[in-house]
Design a protein around this motif. Sequence first.
Motif, PDB file in Angstrom:
ATOM      1  N   ILE A 153       0.802  -1.232   0.000  1.00 28.33           N
ATOM      2  CA  ILE A 153       0.000   0.000   0.000  1.00 28.33           C
ATOM      3  C   ILE A 153       0.831   1.277   0.000  1.00 28.33           C
ATOM      4  N   ALA A 154       2.139   1.183   0.139  1.00 25.52           N
ATOM      5  CA  ALA A 154       2.991   2.380   0.158  1.00 25.52           C
ATOM      6  C   ALA A 154       3.011   3.024  -1.221  1.00 25.52           C
ATOM      7  N   THR A 155       2.612   4.282  -1.287  1.00 22.02           N
ATOM      8  CA  THR A 155       2.555   4.985  -2.578  1.00 22.02           C
ATOM      9  C   THR A 155       3.875   5.666  -2.923  1.00 22.02           C
ATOM     10  N   THR A 156       4.679   6.008  -1.914  1.00 20.72           N
ATOM     11  CA  THR A 156       5.953   6.690  -2.175  1.00 20.72           C
ATOM     12  C   THR A 156       7.138   5.783  -1.878  1.00 20.72           C
ATOM     13  N   GLY A 157       6.923   4.502  -1.927  1.00 24.28           N
ATOM     14  CA  GLY A 157       8.010   3.550  -1.684  1.00 24.28           C
ATOM     15  C   GLY A 157       8.405   3.500  -0.223  1.00 24.28           C
ATOM     16  N   TYR A 158       9.705   3.350   0.019  1.00 25.51           N
ATOM     17  CA  TYR A 158      10.185   3.199   1.383  1.00 25.51           C
ATOM     18  C   TYR A 158      10.281   4.528   2.133  1.00 25.51           C
ATOM     19  N   ASN A 159       9.939   5.638   1.483  1.00 28.70           N
ATOM     20  CA  ASN A 159       9.916   6.937   2.145  1.00 28.70           C
ATOM     21  C   ASN A 159       8.530   7.279   2.692  1.00 28.70           C
ATOM     22  N   GLU A 160       7.613   6.341   2.637  1.00 29.87           N
ATOM     23  CA  GLU A 160       6.245   6.551   3.132  1.00 29.87           C
ATOM     24  C   GLU A 160       6.281   6.840   4.633  1.00 29.87           C
ATOM     25  N   ARG A 161       5.448   7.796   5.060  1.00 28.78           N
ATOM     26  CA  ARG A 161       5.340   8.104   6.491  1.00 28.78           C
ATOM     27  C   ARG A 161       4.460   7.055   7.156  1.00 28.78           C
ATOM     28  N   ILE A 162       4.968   6.438   8.201  1.00 26.79           N
ATOM     29  CA  ILE A 162       4.228   5.412   8.929  1.00 26.79           C
ATOM     30  C   ILE A 162       4.169   5.830  10.391  1.00 26.79           C
ATOM     31  N   PHE A 163       2.954   5.931  10.921  1.00 26.38           N
ATOM     32  CA  PHE A 163       2.760   6.287  12.318  1.00 26.38           C
ATOM     33  C   PHE A 163       2.357   5.045  13.093  1.00 26.38           C
ATOM     34  N   VAL A 164       2.995   4.826  14.224  1.00 28.77           N
ATOM     35  CA  VAL A 164       2.655   3.714  15.112  1.00 28.77           C
ATOM     36  C   VAL A 164       1.946   4.312  16.318  1.00 28.77           C
ATOM     37  N   ARG A 165       0.704   3.905  16.519  1.00 35.89           N
ATOM     38  CA  ARG A 165      -0.101   4.355  17.659  1.00 35.89           C
ATOM     39  C   ARG A 165      -0.177   3.208  18.654  1.00 35.89           C
ATOM     40  N   GLY A 166       0.508   3.326  19.751  1.00 35.00           N
ATOM     41  CA  GLY A 166       0.492   2.285  20.773  1.00 35.00           C
ATOM     42  C   GLY A 166      -0.273   2.739  21.988  1.00 35.00           C
ATOM     43  N   ASP A 167      -1.181   1.909  22.475  1.00 35.31           N
ATOM     44  CA  ASP A 167      -1.927   2.212  23.690  1.00 35.31           C
ATOM     45  C   ASP A 167      -0.936   2.388  24.838  1.00 35.31           C
ATOM     46  N   ALA A 168      -1.261   3.282  25.770  1.00 38.38           N
ATOM     47  CA  ALA A 168      -0.367   3.558  26.900  1.00 38.38           C
ATOM     48  C   ALA A 168      -0.141   2.324  27.757  1.00 38.38           C
ATOM     49  N   THR A 169      -1.113   1.397  27.761  1.00 34.39           N
ATOM     50  CA  THR A 169      -0.980   0.188  28.581  1.00 34.39           C
ATOM     51  C   THR A 169      -0.652  -1.047  27.749  1.00 34.39           C
ATOM     52  N   ALA A 170      -0.335  -0.852  26.464  1.00 34.79           N
ATOM     53  CA  ALA A 170       0.008  -1.989  25.602  1.00 34.79           C
ATOM     54  C   ALA A 170       1.382  -2.532  25.993  1.00 34.79           C
ATOM     55  N   PRO A 171       1.590  -3.835  25.802  1.00 37.08           N
ATOM     56  CA  PRO A 171       2.902  -4.410  26.116  1.00 37.08           C
ATOM     57  C   PRO A 171       3.987  -3.781  25.230  1.00 37.08           C
ATOM     58  N   TYR A 172       5.068  -3.364  25.859  1.00 33.26           N
ATOM     59  CA  TYR A 172       6.165  -2.713  25.142  1.00 33.26           C
ATOM     60  C   TYR A 172       6.757  -3.642  24.083  1.00 33.26           C
ATOM     61  N   GLY A 173       6.805  -4.925  24.368  1.00 31.19           N
ATOM     62  CA  GLY A 173       7.379  -5.885  23.429  1.00 31.19           C
ATOM     63  C   GLY A 173       6.620  -5.944  22.117  1.00 31.19           C
ATOM     64  N   VAL A 174       5.292  -5.816  22.168  1.00 32.28           N
ATOM     65  CA  VAL A 174       4.488  -5.868  20.944  1.00 32.28           C
ATOM     66  C   VAL A 174       4.773  -4.629  20.091  1.00 32.28           C
ATOM     67  N   ILE A 175       4.823  -3.456  20.734  1.00 36.66           N
ATOM     68  CA  ILE A 175       5.093  -2.222  19.990  1.00 36.66           C
ATOM     69  C   ILE A 175       6.504  -2.275  19.389  1.00 36.66           C
ATOM     70  N   ALA A 176       7.484  -2.749  20.156  1.00 39.25           N
ATOM     71  CA  ALA A 176       8.856  -2.860  19.650  1.00 39.25           C
ATOM     72  C   ALA A 176       8.937  -3.851  18.498  1.00 39.25           C
ATOM     73  N   ASP A 177       8.189  -4.958  18.584  1.00 38.83           N
ATOM     74  CA  ASP A 177       8.170  -5.950  17.503  1.00 38.83           C
ATOM     75  C   ASP A 177       7.580  -5.349  16.228  1.00 38.83           C
ATOM     76  N   VAL A 178       6.489  -4.588  16.365  1.00 41.27           N
ATOM     77  CA  VAL A 178       5.860  -3.950  15.199  1.00 41.27           C
ATOM     78  C   VAL A 178       6.833  -2.979  14.545  1.00 41.27           C
ATOM     79  N   MET A 179       7.497  -2.157  15.357  1.00 39.64           N
ATOM     80  CA  MET A 179       8.443  -1.189  14.795  1.00 39.64           C
ATOM     81  C   MET A 179       9.630  -1.889  14.139  1.00 39.64           C
ATOM     82  N   ALA A 180      10.089  -3.000  14.728  1.00 40.03           N
ATOM     83  CA  ALA A 180      11.209  -3.747  14.135  1.00 40.03           C
ATOM     84  C   ALA A 180      10.805  -4.349  12.794  1.00 40.03           C
TER      85      ALA A 180
END
Length: 151
Positions: free
Chosen positions: A104-131
Amino acid sequence: MGMAVGGNSGGGGGRRRRGGRNKGVISEINVTPLVDVMLVLLIIFMVAAPMMTVGVPIDLPETQAKALNSETQPITISVKNSGEVYLQETPIPAEEIAAKLEAIATTGYNERIFVRGDATAPYGVIADVMARIQGAGFKNIGLVTQQKKDQ
């Protein structure tokens, strides 16, 4: 040369209507109902607009960072407090994040991607998504937070 004296006290020679009934069609537009409807619609949209925010409802952490100016709509990945991952508003397994982003990226690897993590979400899940996002080659990744209110 004489003057006509009649019972018509209004002057002019127009017709007099009896009983105050209008027999003709009024050719003027009454805008009062239109204004009423428009004001009601305005109020409805003012109340409904804040509810039309894009994304999964999560409790974002608060920081003192300033808001970003965005010209285009970025891709948003949300992580709920239960660990569920969403791409825009669609639930997605964490293993499929890289493939879906590349599709779905229209501008290739320069696409802006925002990660919205719940304040009480497990840190490991957010870190895994970002990785996974970074592993796919995307470089413009940001974490979304809410601005702290002055107390």
